[in-house]
Design an enzyme around this catalytic site. Structure first.
Site, PDB file in Angstrom:
ATOM      1  N   GLU A 136      -6.435  -0.330  -6.030  1.00  0.00           N
ATOM      2  CA  GLU A 136      -7.421   0.595  -5.467  1.00  0.00           C
ATOM      3  C   GLU A 136      -6.985   2.020  -5.764  1.00  0.00           C
ATOM      4  O   GLU A 136      -5.796   2.341  -5.717  1.00  0.00           O
ATOM      5  CB  GLU A 136      -7.534   0.426  -3.938  1.00  0.00           C
ATOM      6  CG  GLU A 136      -7.943  -0.953  -3.491  1.00  0.00           C
ATOM      7  CD  GLU A 136      -6.742  -1.838  -3.188  1.00  0.00           C
ATOM      8  OE1 GLU A 136      -5.602  -1.308  -3.058  1.00  0.00           O
ATOM      9  OE2 GLU A 136      -6.933  -3.069  -3.110  1.00  0.00           O
ATOM     10  N   GLY A 149     -14.447 -11.560  -8.425  1.00  0.00           N
ATOM     11  CA  GLY A 149     -15.640 -11.872  -9.190  1.00  0.00           C
ATOM     12  C   GLY A 149     -15.308 -12.819 -10.319  1.00  0.00           C
ATOM     13  O   GLY A 149     -14.142 -13.151 -10.566  1.00  0.00           O
ATOM     14  N   HIS A 156       0.827  -1.196   0.000  1.00  0.00           N
ATOM     15  CA  HIS A 156       0.000   0.000   0.000  1.00  0.00           C
ATOM     16  C   HIS A 156       0.868   1.255   0.000  1.00  0.00           C
ATOM     17  O   HIS A 156       1.966   1.253   0.559  1.00  0.00           O
ATOM     18  CB  HIS A 156      -0.893   0.042   1.247  1.00  0.00           C
ATOM     19  CG  HIS A 156      -2.222  -0.597   1.064  1.00  0.00           C
ATOM     20  ND1 HIS A 156      -3.409   0.069   1.207  1.00  0.00           N
ATOM     21  CD2 HIS A 156      -2.552  -1.879   0.728  1.00  0.00           C
ATOM     22  CE1 HIS A 156      -4.419  -0.752   0.984  1.00  0.00           C
ATOM     23  NE2 HIS A 156      -3.921  -1.951   0.694  1.00  0.00           N
TER      24      HIS A 156
END
Length: 323
Positions: A106, A173, A38
């Site tokens: 993200e 997904g 991150h």
């Protein structure tokens, strides 16, 4: 046989604390390490965000366990060619024990250079091209690439491992699971979803590794552990694509105000109930996962490691075990 590892959270702990946790994890009997990548933490309360490649270099000197990034976004913040160099060096430093977990990222981390945040389908296209670029560079041969999203000119990695690091592709997904099956050496997903695992395997994943992880908050006072989990990681319970599109820790703090302690209690094992911890971890193995990484929320790390060393890891490896 499922591998049980410890997940190092760069968002919550200082570099020194992460190194201490890595040593404690190995001593407790965990078999591998994972580490987050991150630029920002999810919220200011977490309060840290060290550079993952510096951390992996340090980890290589204090632990003999395999290390996997869960996960790196190689699309915008760092060019795929630079990510390839970092990953190749990590693989050399760890003696071939580095696995490169990859995802579409993200906005929280990737918007920092001022780039527009692409929609998910475009980010998956970028990830596929990034994987192509990195695989070519891992050969150690001079590489030129002019693609839709990336250009590489006369680039060559001189420090390369004997074998390229495996590329584990993350997805939450069916489309992402299919992409992982087609281009990845493994699949990363953070919920014990047997249908997604099957989708990955049908799409070309076959018997390649499937990797997952979960957070827990061990403590002798369950109510206090729940408050700690809610204070630090309420963001994990945000629905839909919010985790991918919110741009700053302040936005996550605003959204997480909608997450109640009851919602966290339903999703995160808190306290010292041995059966609850065992069930949560075993659920991944039951869904077809090959590796599961557990992260302890909050400051009571030694208590967690003692609990897992004496109660949970023996029970996971031998269900008949009674300490």
């Amino acid at each position: 046989m499922t591998t049980y590892g410890y997940f190092l959270s760069c968002e919550e702990f200082t570099p020194a604390e992460l190194l201490s946790q890595a040593r404690a994890a190995e001593q407790a009997g965990f078999e591998a390490l994972a580490i987050s990548d991150h630029f920002h933490p999810w919220n200011d309360e977490q309060g840290q965000s060290s550079f993952v490649w510096s951390m992996i270099g340090a980890l290589s000197q204090v632990s003999s366990l395999p290390v996997t990034t869960l996960v790196t976004c190689p699309l915008m913040r760092m060019h795929p060619a630079v990510n390839a160099q970092a990953a190749a060096t990590a693989a050399v430093l760890t003696g071939g024990r580095f696995r490169f977990g990859l995802g579409t990222g993200e906005a929280l981390n990737e918007h920092i250079l001022g780039d527009a945040w692409p929609e998910a389908s475009r980010r998956m296209e970028m990830l596929e091209e990034a994987v192509q670029v990195m695989r070519r560079l891992f050969t150690g041969e001079q590489t030129t690439h002019r693609g839709t999203h990336y250009t590489v000119q006369n680039a060559r990695l001189y420090t390369v491992p004997d074998e390229p690091p495996p590329l584990y592709v993350s997805g939450f997904g069916p489309q992402a699971a299919t992409l992982a099956g087609r281009i990845g050496d493994g699949f990363v997903t953070m919920s014990p979803d047997a249908d997604l695992v099957e989708q990955f395997r049908r799409a070309g994943g076959g018997q390649k590794p499937v990797v997952g992880g979960l957070k827990v908050c061990w403590g002798t006072d369950r109510a206090q552990a729940l408050k700690t989990a809610h204070r630090l990681w309420a963001n994990e319970q945000l629905p839909g694509e919010l985790a991918q599109v919110l741009p700053t820790p302040a936005h996550f703090e605003q959204a997480a105000g909608l997450v109640t302690e009851d919602m966290v209690a339903d999703a995160v094992v808190c306290g010292d109930d041995e059966d609850a911890h065992l069930r949560a971890v075993r659920e991944f193995g039951g869904a077809g996962f090959d590796e599961v990484y557990v992260n302890q929320i909050g400051p009571d790390q030694q208590g967690f490691f003692d609990f897992y060393r004496t109660r949970i890891l023996p029970g996971l490896k031998d269900p008949a075990h009674q300490a």
